[in-house]
Design a protein around this motif. Structure first.
Motif, PDB file in Angstrom:
ATOM      1  N   UNK A   1      26.096   3.853  -2.900  1.00 53.83           N
ATOM      2  CA  UNK A   1      26.617   2.537  -3.197  1.00 53.83           C
ATOM      3  C   UNK A   1      26.649   2.228  -4.706  1.00 53.83           C
ATOM      4  N   UNK A   2      26.608   3.161  -5.529  1.00 58.16           N
ATOM      5  CA  UNK A   2      26.337   3.088  -6.912  1.00 58.16           C
ATOM      6  C   UNK A   2      24.855   2.842  -7.404  1.00 58.16           C
ATOM      7  N   UNK A   3      24.609   3.311  -8.509  1.00 55.26           N
ATOM      8  CA  UNK A   3      23.397   3.313  -9.414  1.00 55.26           C
ATOM      9  C   UNK A   3      23.816   2.616 -10.616  1.00 55.26           C
TER      10      UNK A   3
ATOM     11  N   UNK B   1      25.882  13.077  -4.973  1.00 57.60           N
ATOM     12  CA  UNK B   1      27.251  12.740  -4.579  1.00 57.60           C
ATOM     13  C   UNK B   1      27.896  11.392  -4.998  1.00 57.60           C
ATOM     14  N   UNK B   2      26.752  10.515  -5.522  1.00 57.24           N
ATOM     15  CA  UNK B   2      27.354   9.224  -5.591  1.00 57.24           C
ATOM     16  C   UNK B   2      27.735   8.779  -7.019  1.00 57.24           C
ATOM     17  N   UNK B   3      27.672   7.708  -7.330  1.00 55.11           N
ATOM     18  CA  UNK B   3      28.119   7.209  -8.874  1.00 55.11           C
ATOM     19  C   UNK B   3      27.015   6.645  -9.425  1.00 55.11           C
ATOM     20  N   UNK B   4      27.277   6.665 -10.882  1.00 56.38           N
ATOM     21  CA  UNK B   4      26.127   6.214 -11.511  1.00 56.38           C
ATOM     22  C   UNK B   4      26.994   5.536 -12.642  1.00 56.38           C
TER      23      UNK B   4
ATOM     24  N   UNK C   1      28.382  13.497  -9.579  1.00 55.91           N
ATOM     25  CA  UNK C   1      29.650  13.406  -8.812  1.00 55.91           C
ATOM     26  C   UNK C   1      30.810  12.367  -9.554  1.00 55.91           C
ATOM     27  N   UNK C   2      30.065  11.037 -10.117  1.00 58.18           N
ATOM     28  CA  UNK C   2      30.891  10.283 -10.784  1.00 58.18           C
ATOM     29  C   UNK C   2      30.093   9.410 -11.900  1.00 58.18           C
TER      30      UNK C   2
END
Length: 363
Positions: A6-8, A29-32, A53-54
């Motif tokens: 869900x994004x950090x 695998x998530x986003x930051x 990943x992002x």
């Protein structure tokens, strides 16, 4: 930081760090997202990410304490355990979006991008010791960035505004690399396009290119003025396109080779075939304004043969204020292997080894 599905997010924070990392983004695998953050680092890495990943960085300022005046206090070979060596380090980041990110005052690299896919718009890494930027493998789109003022009077390796190496694929728009203590840009085994480059007042060449599959320097506003050694020097690189550029006021630098030899170097453009079996096919020089370069407008170093050279385009002449032609620009065939090609190749190898060590230490 650990990226989540869900994004950090890290925002509106000031970090003062004496640790290995001021901010570290782990793999995932998530986003930051890091935005409106200032990191002041007294050693190690200000901001690093590995395997993410992002990653999105926006309005981030990375500050180190290294300046031209105090550079000697950090030694000839700075180490992360005792010195602020890196501003930004990205290793194996699948997608990095950087906007208005600046790294200044670090002892080895303002920014080091290793095997990452990066888009960076606004900011840059000016006034660092060693290297403003290095892209090692991976891809990078760089727009509106400043890598000027790199210094390193006492380092074991020369200083560069930016280095693109190890199969990197890079395109730049409106890049500024000026007032450097050594070369402006080093392109080594990389496919690079520069649009609207400004590289002025570097002690050595504005752009050095070696063993690249292609190099393209074009675009309105492209200028390389008052650099020592040369404006653009290519070594063993085919598919060279130089167009719509002004290269002027290159100054002579005397280089030592062998035990007793010296050579004065100061051409606007120098195209070198240094190795057997290499080709300079596909050279295009078009709409160039070559003015008041100390040695000659264009020089070819072809080791005694013109085989494989394909040259086309319009080459400017030098005119006085009344528009009268004062100089034509010819070329020189020289069968000697320039010592500076050997020197830059060895330097690029050391730079690549330093990047590999940094990656290893980072991982």
């Amino acid at each position: 930081m650990e990226p989540g599905t869900s994004g950090t997010r890290l925002a509106d924070v000031a970090v003062e760090s004496a640790a290995n990392y001021g901010v570290f983004v782990a793999d995932g695998a998530g986003s930051a997202t890091v935005e409106r953050v200032v990191v002041t680092s007294s050693r190690g890495v200000a901001l690093g990410a590995q395997g993410t990943a992002e990653l999105t960085l926006s309005d981030v300022e990375l500050r180190g304490p290294v300046t031209r005046d105090n550079q000697l206090s950090f030694g000839v070979n700075p180490q992360p355990a005792t010195a602020p060596t890196h501003g930004l380090v990205l290793v194996e980041v699948a997608s990095a979006q950087l906007t208005n990110v600046t790294a200044t005052g670090f002892a080895m690299f303002g920014a080091l991008l290793v095997e990452s896919a990066t888009t960076w718009t606004g900011g840059g890494a000016p006034r660092n010791m060693g290297n403003g930027l290095m892209v090692h493998d991976g891809t990078a789109h760089l727009e509106g960035l400043d890598f000027s003022g790199t210094f390193g009077d006492y380092l074991l390796m020369p200083a560069y505004g930016a280095v693109f190496a190890a199969d990197a694929v890079v395109d730049t728009v409106d890049l500024t690399v000026s007032d450097g203590a050594n070369f402006g840009l080093l392109n080594d085994h990389a496919a690079v396009t520069h649009d609207g480059l400004k590289a002025n007042h570097n002690v050595h060449a504005a752009v050095w290119v070696q063993n690249c599959p292609s190099i393209r320097i074009t675009g309105a506003g492209t200028e390389m003025t008052s650099n020592g050694l040369g404006g653009v020097i290519t070594v063993d690189t085919p598919n060279v396109t130089l167009a719509d550029a002004t290269i002027s006021s290159t100054t002579i630098v005397r280089r030592t080779y062998g035990e007793t030899g010296t050579r004065d170097v100061g051409a606007g453009i120098e195209l070198v075939r240094a190795g057997d079996g290499t080709s300079l096919a596909g050279v295009t020089l078009r709409n160039l304004n070559l003015v008041d370069n100390a040695q000659v407008g264009i020089m070819f170093q072809l080791r005694g043969t013109t085989a494989g050279l394909a040259l086309e385009g319009e080459i400017a002449v030098s005119r006085d204020e009344a528009g009268r032609i004062t100089h034509f620009f010819g070329y020189i065939l020289d069968c000697t292997l320039p010592h500076e090609a050997h020197e830059a190749m060895a330097s690029a190898k050391r730079q690549a080894e330093a990047a590999a060590r940094a990656k290893s230490e980072f991982l």
